[in-house]
Design a protein around this motif. Structure first.
Motif, PDB file in Angstrom:
ATOM      1  N   THR A 115     -12.550 -11.986  -0.934  1.00 37.26           N
ATOM      2  CA  THR A 115     -13.988 -11.438  -0.681  1.00 37.26           C
ATOM      3  C   THR A 115     -14.114 -10.722   0.566  1.00 37.26           C
ATOM      4  OG1 THR A 115     -14.143 -13.466   0.744  1.00 37.26           O
ATOM      5  CG2 THR A 115     -14.670 -13.799  -1.708  1.00 37.26           C
ATOM      6  N   SER A 116     -15.285 -10.033   0.788  1.00 38.81           N
ATOM      7  CA  SER A 116     -15.412  -9.182   1.588  1.00 38.81           C
ATOM      8  C   SER A 116     -14.187  -7.874   2.020  1.00 38.81           C
ATOM      9  CB  SER A 116     -15.479  -9.921   3.211  1.00 38.81           C
ATOM     10  OG  SER A 116     -16.423 -10.980   3.026  1.00 38.81           O
ATOM     11  N   LEU A 117     -13.947  -7.624   0.737  1.00 35.45           N
ATOM     12  CA  LEU A 117     -12.794  -6.675   0.682  1.00 35.45           C
ATOM     13  C   LEU A 117     -13.183  -5.395   1.403  1.00 35.45           C
ATOM     14  CD1 LEU A 117     -12.022  -7.393  -3.097  1.00 35.45           C
ATOM     15  CD2 LEU A 117     -10.572  -7.287  -1.094  1.00 35.45           C
ATOM     16  N   LYS A 118     -11.991  -4.782   1.874  1.00 32.36           N
ATOM     17  CA  LYS A 118     -12.074  -3.523   2.822  1.00 32.36           C
ATOM     18  C   LYS A 118     -11.268  -2.518   2.041  1.00 32.36           C
ATOM     19  CE  LYS A 118     -12.316  -6.798   7.014  1.00 32.36           C
ATOM     20  NZ  LYS A 118     -11.526  -7.023   8.124  1.00 32.36           N
ATOM     21  N   PRO A 119     -11.572  -1.397   2.532  1.00 31.71           N
ATOM     22  CA  PRO A 119     -10.579  -0.234   2.004  1.00 31.71           C
ATOM     23  C   PRO A 119      -9.061  -0.507   2.446  1.00 31.71           C
ATOM     24  CG  PRO A 119     -12.479   0.728   2.892  1.00 31.71           C
ATOM     25  CD  PRO A 119     -12.712  -0.723   3.217  1.00 31.71           C
ATOM     26  N   GLU A 120      -8.809  -1.117   3.400  1.00 33.73           N
ATOM     27  CA  GLU A 120      -7.557  -1.216   3.694  1.00 33.73           C
ATOM     28  C   GLU A 120      -6.779  -2.351   3.250  1.00 33.73           C
ATOM     29  OE1 GLU A 120     -10.077  -1.455   5.940  1.00 33.73           O
ATOM     30  OE2 GLU A 120     -10.061  -2.576   7.519  1.00 33.73           O
ATOM     31  N   ASP A 121      -7.733  -3.101   2.254  1.00 35.25           N
ATOM     32  CA  ASP A 121      -6.999  -3.995   1.083  1.00 35.25           C
ATOM     33  C   ASP A 121      -6.577  -3.501   0.008  1.00 35.25           C
ATOM     34  OD1 ASP A 121      -9.680  -6.366   1.985  1.00 35.25           O
ATOM     35  OD2 ASP A 121      -7.688  -6.439   2.832  1.00 35.25           O
ATOM     36  N   THR A 122      -6.775  -2.007  -0.137  1.00 39.93           N
ATOM     37  CA  THR A 122      -6.321  -1.370  -1.260  1.00 39.93           C
ATOM     38  C   THR A 122      -4.916  -1.269  -1.290  1.00 39.93           C
ATOM     39  OG1 THR A 122      -8.290  -0.033  -1.086  1.00 39.93           O
ATOM     40  CG2 THR A 122      -6.064   1.262  -2.413  1.00 39.93           C
ATOM     41  N   ALA A 169       0.923  -1.263   0.018  1.00 39.38           N
ATOM     42  CA  ALA A 169       0.055   0.045  -0.118  1.00 39.38           C
ATOM     43  C   ALA A 169       0.947   1.237   0.075  1.00 39.38           C
ATOM     44  CB  ALA A 169      -0.835   0.110   1.341  1.00 39.38           C
ATOM     45  N   PRO A 170       0.451   2.311  -0.428  1.00 37.44           N
ATOM     46  CA  PRO A 170       1.166   3.530  -0.497  1.00 37.44           C
ATOM     47  C   PRO A 170       1.718   3.819   0.870  1.00 37.44           C
ATOM     48  CG  PRO A 170      -0.855   3.961  -1.819  1.00 37.44           C
ATOM     49  CD  PRO A 170      -0.979   2.649  -1.090  1.00 37.44           C
ATOM     50  N   GLY A 171       3.207   4.147   0.922  1.00 35.56           N
ATOM     51  CA  GLY A 171       3.626   4.603   2.324  1.00 35.56           C
ATOM     52  C   GLY A 171       4.011   3.361   3.025  1.00 35.56           C
ATOM     53  N   LYS A 172       3.748   2.343   2.626  1.00 35.17           N
ATOM     54  CA  LYS A 172       3.740   1.030   3.583  1.00 35.17           C
ATOM     55  C   LYS A 172       4.688  -0.119   3.051  1.00 35.17           C
ATOM     56  CE  LYS A 172      -0.521   1.047   6.166  1.00 35.17           C
ATOM     57  NZ  LYS A 172      -1.606   0.326   6.463  1.00 35.17           N
ATOM     58  N   GLU A 173       5.290  -1.013   3.681  1.00 39.28           N
ATOM     59  CA  GLU A 173       6.251  -1.858   3.274  1.00 39.28           C
ATOM     60  C   GLU A 173       5.585  -3.126   2.538  1.00 39.28           C
ATOM     61  OE1 GLU A 173      10.011  -1.458   6.405  1.00 39.28           O
ATOM     62  OE2 GLU A 173       8.750  -3.342   6.307  1.00 39.28           O
ATOM     63  N   ARG A 174       6.176  -3.624   1.555  1.00 39.39           N
ATOM     64  CA  ARG A 174       5.463  -5.048   0.856  1.00 39.39           C
ATOM     65  C   ARG A 174       5.474  -5.959   2.282  1.00 39.39           C
ATOM     66  NH1 ARG A 174       7.661  -6.733  -4.771  1.00 39.39           N
ATOM     67  NH2 ARG A 174       7.259  -4.526  -5.029  1.00 39.39           N
ATOM     68  N   GLU A 175       4.101  -6.781   1.910  1.00 41.03           N
ATOM     69  CA  GLU A 175       3.696  -7.706   2.952  1.00 41.03           C
ATOM     70  C   GLU A 175       3.333  -8.905   2.555  1.00 41.03           C
ATOM     71  OE1 GLU A 175       0.821  -6.454   5.880  1.00 41.03           O
ATOM     72  OE2 GLU A 175      -0.821  -5.933   4.318  1.00 41.03           O
ATOM     73  N   LEU A 176       3.557  -9.959   2.983  1.00 40.04           N
ATOM     74  CA  LEU A 176       2.961 -11.209   2.660  1.00 40.04           C
ATOM     75  C   LEU A 176       1.461 -11.403   2.725  1.00 40.04           C
ATOM     76  CD1 LEU A 176       3.225 -14.200   1.460  1.00 40.04           C
ATOM     77  CD2 LEU A 176       3.366 -14.963   3.855  1.00 40.04           C
ATOM     78  N   VAL A 177       0.936 -11.781   1.707  1.00 41.50           N
ATOM     79  CA  VAL A 177      -0.741 -11.950   2.073  1.00 41.50           C
ATOM     80  C   VAL A 177      -1.077 -13.577   2.132  1.00 41.50           C
ATOM     81  CG1 VAL A 177      -3.103 -11.706   0.606  1.00 41.50           C
ATOM     82  CG2 VAL A 177      -1.228  -9.867   0.512  1.00 41.50           C
ATOM     83  N   GLY A 222       6.395 -10.726 -10.299  1.00 40.29           N
ATOM     84  CA  GLY A 222       5.534  -9.988 -11.224  1.00 40.29           C
ATOM     85  C   GLY A 222       5.458  -8.455 -11.006  1.00 40.29           C
ATOM     86  N   LYS A 223       4.941  -7.850 -11.946  1.00 37.71           N
ATOM     87  CA  LYS A 223       4.930  -6.324 -12.002  1.00 37.71           C
ATOM     88  C   LYS A 223       3.845  -5.675 -11.181  1.00 37.71           C
ATOM     89  CE  LYS A 223       7.484  -5.708 -16.285  1.00 37.71           C
ATOM     90  NZ  LYS A 223       7.689  -5.076 -17.546  1.00 37.71           N
ATOM     91  N   GLY A 224       2.983  -6.395 -10.707  1.00 37.06           N
ATOM     92  CA  GLY A 224       1.940  -5.948  -9.730  1.00 37.06           C
ATOM     93  C   GLY A 224       0.582  -5.693 -10.384  1.00 37.06           C
ATOM     94  N   THR A 225      -0.506  -5.708  -9.797  1.00 36.67           N
ATOM     95  CA  THR A 225      -1.825  -5.285 -10.392  1.00 36.67           C
ATOM     96  C   THR A 225      -2.339  -4.696  -9.230  1.00 36.67           C
ATOM     97  OG1 THR A 225      -3.852  -6.241 -11.258  1.00 36.67           O
ATOM     98  CG2 THR A 225      -3.130  -7.656  -9.675  1.00 36.67           C
ATOM     99  N   LEU A 226      -3.141  -3.450  -9.466  1.00 32.59           N
ATOM    100  CA  LEU A 226      -3.679  -2.688  -8.361  1.00 32.59           C
ATOM    101  C   LEU A 226      -5.062  -3.032  -8.243  1.00 32.59           C
ATOM    102  CD1 LEU A 226      -3.496  -0.006  -6.507  1.00 32.59           C
ATOM    103  CD2 LEU A 226      -4.495   1.188  -8.555  1.00 32.59           C
ATOM    104  N   VAL A 227      -5.179  -3.088  -6.751  1.00 30.23           N
ATOM    105  CA  VAL A 227      -6.571  -3.434  -6.274  1.00 30.23           C
ATOM    106  C   VAL A 227      -6.904  -2.053  -5.641  1.00 30.23           C
ATOM    107  CG1 VAL A 227      -7.855  -4.816  -4.740  1.00 30.23           C
ATOM    108  CG2 VAL A 227      -6.188  -5.939  -6.326  1.00 30.23           C
ATOM    109  N   THR A 228      -8.096  -1.472  -5.707  1.00 29.31           N
ATOM    110  CA  THR A 228      -8.641  -0.377  -4.996  1.00 29.31           C
ATOM    111  C   THR A 228     -10.113  -0.603  -4.549  1.00 29.31           C
ATOM    112  OG1 THR A 228      -7.390   1.192  -6.581  1.00 29.31           O
ATOM    113  CG2 THR A 228      -9.323   2.053  -5.347  1.00 29.31           C
TER     114      THR A 228
END
Length: 121
Positions: free
Chosen positions: A83-90, A40-48, A112-118
């Motif tokens: 599923t049950s996506l939240k704004p913090e999943d952006t 997420a913007p301003g955050k470190e990459r994290e394992l999902v 991969g180069k990434g895909t944006l989820v908003t």
């Protein structure tokens, strides 16, 4: 050379669902662990989530019960059903694979180069 290509990102309302895919292409012999990370913007990459070749999975606490990772070894593809996506999943979602390819007998890590989820109303 191995390339990973993600797809399936986009804009979704809170509570909605998305399915991400990541396909690996190249002279692939086998793929060990496949994983999804996000940043997420301003955050470190994290394992999902990640998934072994045998199908064992591991999830971040923040997505347990909402996200499911799966893979198709014949297609060299990993999926993330969200599923049950939240704004913090952006975030930008990246796949990562440990791939045995070409002349090598051991696995190397590819991203991969990434895909944006908003997630927004």
């Amino acid at each position: 050379q191995v390339q990973l290509v993600e797809s399936g990102g986009g804009l979704v309302q809170p509570g909605g669902s998305l399915r991400l895919s990541c396909a690996a292409a190249g002279s692939i012999s086998s793929i060990n662990v496949m994983g999804w990370y996000r940043q997420a913007p301003g955050k470190e990459r994290e394992l999902v989530a990640d998934i072994t070749r045998g199908g064992s999975t591991k999830y971040a606490d923040s997505v347990k019960g909402r996200f499911i990772s799966s893979r198709d070894n014949a297609k060299n593809t990993v999926y993330l059903q969200m599923t049950s996506l939240k704004p913090e999943d952006t975030a930008n979602y990246y796949c990562r694979m440990n791939v045995v390819a070409g002349i090598y007998s051991y696995g190397m890590t590819y991203w991969g180069k990434g895909t944006l989820v908003t997630v927004s109303s």
